[in-house]
Design an enzyme around this catalytic site. Structure first.
Site, PDB file in Angstrom:
ATOM      1  N   TRP A 103       0.834  -1.211   0.000  1.00  0.00           N
ATOM      2  CA  TRP A 103       0.000   0.000   0.000  1.00  0.00           C
ATOM      3  C   TRP A 103       0.861   1.249   0.000  1.00  0.00           C
ATOM      4  O   TRP A 103       0.501   2.262  -0.612  1.00  0.00           O
ATOM      5  CB  TRP A 103      -0.997  -0.032   1.160  1.00  0.00           C
ATOM      6  CG  TRP A 103      -1.787  -1.296   1.115  1.00  0.00           C
ATOM      7  CD1 TRP A 103      -1.713  -2.351   1.983  1.00  0.00           C
ATOM      8  CD2 TRP A 103      -2.730  -1.692   0.095  1.00  0.00           C
ATOM      9  NE1 TRP A 103      -2.544  -3.368   1.566  1.00  0.00           N
ATOM     10  CE2 TRP A 103      -3.170  -3.001   0.422  1.00  0.00           C
ATOM     11  CE3 TRP A 103      -3.222  -1.084  -1.059  1.00  0.00           C
ATOM     12  CZ2 TRP A 103      -4.099  -3.694  -0.365  1.00  0.00           C
ATOM     13  CZ3 TRP A 103      -4.141  -1.773  -1.836  1.00  0.00           C
ATOM     14  CH2 TRP A 103      -4.571  -3.060  -1.495  1.00  0.00           C
ATOM     15  N   ASP A 172      -1.669   6.561   6.344  1.00  0.00           N
ATOM     16  CA  ASP A 172      -2.720   5.630   5.943  1.00  0.00           C
ATOM     17  C   ASP A 172      -2.957   4.684   7.118  1.00  0.00           C
ATOM     18  O   ASP A 172      -2.149   3.794   7.381  1.00  0.00           O
ATOM     19  CB  ASP A 172      -2.255   4.857   4.699  1.00  0.00           C
ATOM     20  CG  ASP A 172      -3.227   3.759   4.271  1.00  0.00           C
ATOM     21  OD1 ASP A 172      -4.252   3.552   4.957  1.00  0.00           O
ATOM     22  OD2 ASP A 172      -2.947   3.102   3.241  1.00  0.00           O
ATOM     23  N   LYS A 196     -12.261  -2.198   7.744  1.00  0.00           N
ATOM     24  CA  LYS A 196     -11.526  -3.111   8.609  1.00  0.00           C
ATOM     25  C   LYS A 196     -11.958  -2.920  10.070  1.00  0.00           C
ATOM     26  O   LYS A 196     -12.516  -3.822  10.685  1.00  0.00           O
ATOM     27  CB  LYS A 196     -10.031  -2.928   8.420  1.00  0.00           C
ATOM     28  CG  LYS A 196      -9.605  -3.324   6.988  1.00  0.00           C
ATOM     29  CD  LYS A 196      -8.202  -2.898   6.652  1.00  0.00           C
ATOM     30  CE  LYS A 196      -7.929  -2.995   5.170  1.00  0.00           C
ATOM     31  NZ  LYS A 196      -7.871  -4.347   4.638  1.00  0.00           N
TER      32      LYS A 196
END
Lengths: 359, 359
Positions: A103, A172, A196
């Site tokens: 990511w 992030d 999540k």
């Protein structure tokens, strides 16, 4: 209704069952008003109250001061990979990045399309098995921010202390937001996909320092400017109503259960049970370096890929679902976010012990 | 549960009650698998089947040939206002636009940020009370496409025949997609937010001709390229799972009820009842020119703003909700999309007659 399985998926992931039950009621008939939640105008009094409450719960749980805006956007973290440099950099400016996995790499790619990215550190050579300490890298003096990913879902690594830098931090936090308290003040911007720890897929939380909103270059399209959404309280256009509503329910559940300090304690307990089982035998080998181990995603290998496949298959039959690791490192991954029950971890460890004996 | 109100909101809007009930069940326990729909990994077999089915139902209902890609994106129509010129134009190239209202104007603004926009027609001078005929305008010969909005929610106008042009058509069908059959072949791209005729807020349907995917300039960020999503079947990143699932349910409902020819017939009947009531008295005055009247959003005025406010208030007490017109033209707006029941229109007309007598 049969018993619930234990869902170890990395996201979308387990949500509190009380949240699901409340959502089910409201989807058909919101608070007995004769209208389903997902039919309600986003401009209605009831829906504005839902958004306001979700925002204020996020602010309260994460202890966010008023000089930060809280936005509910669409497009996932992947859209933020571009929006961050579009809004905070612009052509010619530099962002410093810590490359701790897939990511982070994707966000570096987008920064390079839009502006300039300096990679201050990379753990790629050791299959992203750790996150760096401050002493391990130097931030580009010309950089506008230092960007990092707090928890790396695929590899099971996590920053246990956040980087200290003269530059503002951009993070992030998609896979560990709301799992522990943290101090927002060194951050210019934090973002997280909801799916999540906070809710269903379809909403992205962005927390941005107000003074940064005016940095955006003039040629950035309206929907990709944080200012557009901040000025309208995330209601510039029709927001992802259902996802925002569920985020509100999850925040209420968190608050009722003691907030972030309480959930952090439980998260540590759950992860400790699992890591202890891994460390107690040579049969299971953790992927992440011990100092970088994630409390959210526990990654490990078995002696052979064949045994790993068998482990996933047999676990699934016992209602231990979604244990297959990401293809990039293989093996096993147990994602145990906030709403994942401790009993599921205990059951997994029991299964691990039995499996080792019969393997 | 009390009776359902009649929800005349312009979007998010009324959905079939069977769809809401099915969604409520699945949110807690999807097909009795012991996992909630919104907890399921988007990479799971079950969720991939949901997306595949939704896509194939959209294709079947709208009769879309294989050389068009069907995408489920995030960000609403407002994001498409920018993505269309980012992908199909690029700097220096021209798109021709028909300015028939607020949403057309917003798309023109984005096209001008990214490329160049030619406004071939505008009905702004008459408060957007109509849509043009082909003879009313000339498309820029250098234009890459002719862009229009098929139904203008705010003003209650609609194209009853689509523009004929040598240029490919690009259309924002957010407020009337799935309300009638149409021929996709003159179109390069069609997009629509889901939250009026197809599902909840949070997903945007994009139908794009495959050969257009490679037009995108290299400096467009990954998430804003149609090709990114087309190459991965809308699964490049975590999609808006719940919204896609509900779109699938709505499509099944449509198919079970005879598909688009059948729903078009009902939509015509519903609108005719309401327009007949408006035309039968001078007390109510339709906003849209008769040749441009929308079957989806019926807009009208009463003699004074005070009477309009009273009308909205009294209607609401009777369970006729969401009738207030958009602030830009005031008055009354009754949005009667696919799932809005005919009985609600009959009740509204009855209320209109009583209100006129006692006013």
């Amino acid at each position: 209704m049969p018993e619930r399985i234990y869902n170890f998926s990395p996201g979308p992931a387990t949500l509190p069952v009380e949240v699901l039950q409340q959502a089910a009621k409201d989807v058909v008939n919101y608070h007995d008003k004769g209208i389903g939640l997902i039919e309600m105008s986003h401009r209605s009094k009831d829906f504005i109250a839902i958004t306001d409450e979700a925002e204020s719960l996020v602010r309260e749980l994460l202890n966010i001061p008023q000089n930060y805006k809280i936005l509910f956007l669409q497009g996932g973290a992947s859209t933020q990979f571009a929006m961050v440099p579009m809004n905070l950099l612009g052509p010619g400016k530099i962002g410093s990045y810590l490359n701790t996995g897939t990511w982070a790499k994707k966000s570096i790619k987008e920064a390079k399309i839009i502006a300039s990215a300096h990679v201050a550190y990379s753990s790629e050579e050791t299959k992203f098995d750790h996150v760096p300490s401050d002493a391990d890298y130097t931030v580009d003096p010309a950089a506008e921010y230092l960007y990092f990913v707090s928890n790396n879902t695929i590899y099971g690594t996590q920053f246990h202390t956040f980087p200290k830098s003269e530059k503002m931090l951009v993070c992030d936090m998609s896979s560990d937001i709301m799992s522990r308290p943290f101090d927002i003040t060194p951050f210019g911007l934090v973002f997280a996909g909801a799916q999540k720890n906070m809710g269903p897929a379809g909403a992205t939380l962005v927390i941005v320092r107000e003074d940064l909103l005016d940095r955006v270059p003039e040629n950035v399209p309206t929907m990709f400017r944080y200012k557009t959404h901040a000025d309208k309280g995330s209601m510039f256009n029709t927001p992802p109503c259902f996802a925002i509503y569920v985020i509100g329910l999850v925040c209420k559940w968190l608050k009722a259960n003691g907030g972030l300090p309480a959930i952090e304690k439980i998260n540590k307990e759950k992860a400790a049970i699992l890591y202890e089982a891994i460390d107690g035998t040579d049969f299971y080998r953790g992927h992440a370096r011990k100092d970088s181990r994630s409390l959210m995603n526990v990654t490990f290998n078995l002696p052979t890929p064949e045994l790993e496949a068998k482990f996933v298959q047999e676990g699934s039959k016992l209602g231990l679902d979604g244990l297959k690791g990401h293809r990039s490192i293989g093996g096993i991954r147990a994602s145990i976010y906030n709403a994942f029950p401790k009993q599921g971890v205990i059951d997994l460890v029991e299964f691990m012990k039995k499996f080792e004996k019969t393997a």
